[in-house]
Design an enzyme around this catalytic site. Structure first.
Site, PDB file in Angstrom:
ATOM      1  N   CYS A 185       4.751   7.253   2.573  1.00  0.00           N
ATOM      2  CA  CYS A 185       4.308   6.426   3.705  1.00  0.00           C
ATOM      3  C   CYS A 185       2.833   6.058   3.555  1.00  0.00           C
ATOM      4  O   CYS A 185       2.437   4.917   3.805  1.00  0.00           O
ATOM      5  CB  CYS A 185       4.552   7.155   5.019  1.00  0.00           C
ATOM      6  SG  CYS A 185       6.294   7.536   5.317  1.00  0.00           S
ATOM      7  N   ASP A 186       2.031   7.006   3.150  1.00  0.00           N
ATOM      8  CA  ASP A 186       0.619   6.775   2.901  1.00  0.00           C
ATOM      9  C   ASP A 186       0.452   5.716   1.797  1.00  0.00           C
ATOM     10  O   ASP A 186      -0.301   4.756   1.956  1.00  0.00           O
ATOM     11  CB  ASP A 186      -0.043   8.099   2.495  1.00  0.00           C
ATOM     12  CG  ASP A 186      -1.521   7.961   2.182  1.00  0.00           C
ATOM     13  OD1 ASP A 186      -2.336   8.298   3.054  1.00  0.00           O
ATOM     14  OD2 ASP A 186      -1.860   7.522   1.059  1.00  0.00           O
TER      15      ASP A 186
END
Length: 167
Positions: free
Chosen positions: A60-61
């Protein structure tokens, strides 16, 4: 409905599946200061909506950083909204540490308005399924990807090309 797994396990998606060509459903999410944000707040811009299960995880990062980097090259008329069900406070902490300038990180934690409208609520986890939506300046959906395995990356190139064509 799209078929999605998370860590190899099938999940049930709640809400309405969105397809390219649809009028983009409106939604209400919260920014990092608990202010309401709707799709209409970005009307007139091309939007890449990058949906992640949790901003504090590796994929996600990386997804958020990649769209931030690539969007800088697309011009000011393209906006990136990253949406998750993380609490706005956690998102604010992540944003402060990340230094990203071209992405607005938003929370759907309160009532899953976005998740229901776009068919990405994973019932078993109360998280949003990884997905990408491109919406043109007239609120038409021009690109949709429901990532089939929640721990995989989306197809960045296809989403970015759709955003270029919609711009």
């Amino acid at each position: 409905m799209a078929s999605v797994t998370f860590k190899g396990n099938p999940v049930t998606l709640l809400g309405s599946e969105v397809k390219a060509g649809d009028k983009a459903p409106n939604f209400t999410v919260l920014d990092n200061d608990l202010n309401e944000v709707t799709l209409n707040d970005t009307k007139g811009s091309v939007r890449i909506i990058s949906v992640v299960p949790s901003i504090d995880t590796g994929v996600c990062d990386a997804q958020t950083r990649r769209f931030n980097e690539e969007t800088a090259k697309l011009g000011k008329d393209v906006k990136v909204l990253t949406i998750s069900v993380d609490l706005p406070f956690a998102q604010k902490r992540w944003c402060a540490a990340s230094g990203l300038e071209h992405v607005q990180v938003l929370s759907d934690h309160r009532d899953l308005s976005f998740g229901q409208a776009y068919g990405v609520v994973m019932k078993e986890l109360r998280l949003l399924a990884r997905s990408v939506f491109v919406i043109d300046s007239n609120d038409q959906v021009t690109y949709v990807e429901y990532v089939s395995e929640g721990t995989n990356h989306p197809d960045y190139e296809k989403a970015l090309e759709a955003a270029k064509q919609a711009n």
